[in-house]
Design a protein around this motif. Sequence first.
Motif, short mmCIF file in Angstrom:
data_model
loop_
_atom_site.label_atom_id
_atom_site.label_comp_id
_atom_site.label_asym_id
_atom_site.label_seq_id
_atom_site.Cartn_x
_atom_site.Cartn_y
_atom_site.Cartn_z
N LYS A 143 0.91 -1.55 -0.06
CA LYS A 143 -0.05 -0.09 0.10
C LYS A 143 0.57 1.46 0.01
O LYS A 143 0.37 2.46 0.36
CB LYS A 143 -1.07 0.05 1.15
CG LYS A 143 -1.78 -1.25 1.31
CD LYS A 143 -2.62 -1.78 0.08
CE LYS A 143 -3.29 -0.34 -0.59
NZ LYS A 143 -3.87 -0.71 -2.04
N SER A 162 -5.66 3.00 3.44
CA SER A 162 -5.65 2.34 2.16
C SER A 162 -5.52 0.70 2.66
O SER A 162 -6.06 -0.12 2.09
CB SER A 162 -4.43 2.57 1.47
OG SER A 162 -4.56 1.99 0.17
N ALA A 175 -7.48 0.57 -3.76
CA ALA A 175 -7.14 -0.67 -3.25
C ALA A 175 -7.97 -1.75 -3.70
O ALA A 175 -8.35 -2.65 -2.96
CB ALA A 175 -7.61 -0.56 -1.85
#
Length: 252
Positions: free
Chosen positions: A10, A99, A208
């Motif tokens: 991420k 995220s 995501a």
Amino acid sequence: MKVIVAGLPKTGTKTMNNALRVLGCDTIYDYPENAYYLNKEWVKIFKKGSKPEELRRMYDGVDAVMDTPCCFYWEELAEAFPDAKIILMERDEDRWYKSLLKQAEQLNSSWLIWCIQCFTYFGIRRVTYRRGVLAALAELSGWPTERINLHNKCTLKRLFRQHELYIKEKAPKDRLLIFKLTDGWKPLCEFLNVDVPEIPFPHKNKGAEIFEEYRKSNEIVKSVERQFLISMTFYVALAAFIVYKCLTWFHW
């Protein structure tokens, strides 16, 4: 090996994956490749530790590595491949946490992922692997649910800071690029000594939606989905056969 991407999940690993492919890294081991091809080897490393010669054998012919578990073993990989460049992607820690949380929620709510975990050989054999990969970030509920239960926010943000600071302190300065996705092609290309492409810098996994992206573009995920369909066909046929035999027996 040319590149070790040491940033946590991420922080832009999927974007970097795409960018490195554009720049000539043909063979990249991201999360799916590590889980599919090196499951057994990594489980052994989680239990007994790694050796440079073992890592060199595992990644022979691989141009770049990234995401878990490689980001947690970047130092061992850097020792095994002394000519490899190291890239750390920087990201705001609050945005990183949000995220990560969003992705965990999406993975936990996917019925397809749950079915793959329960009804495919790949899903079942990666249970131990998945626990080792996610140990620093989360705990998993018991099989077959295998829900990702992230550690609390403070713990994760502390891990994020420690991971970045350790890389900045320990990685050889002449081998390290500290990179933000907004930097674009120029610093990355200068670091890798390649020409700047005449295309926009990519941006992958925005929002995501990683599993959906993998389903469209990753051959390993496509293969696992085919395994799932074959498995389900077998189970449905077996159930139909059992029902038929039961009906025949009662009729008799």
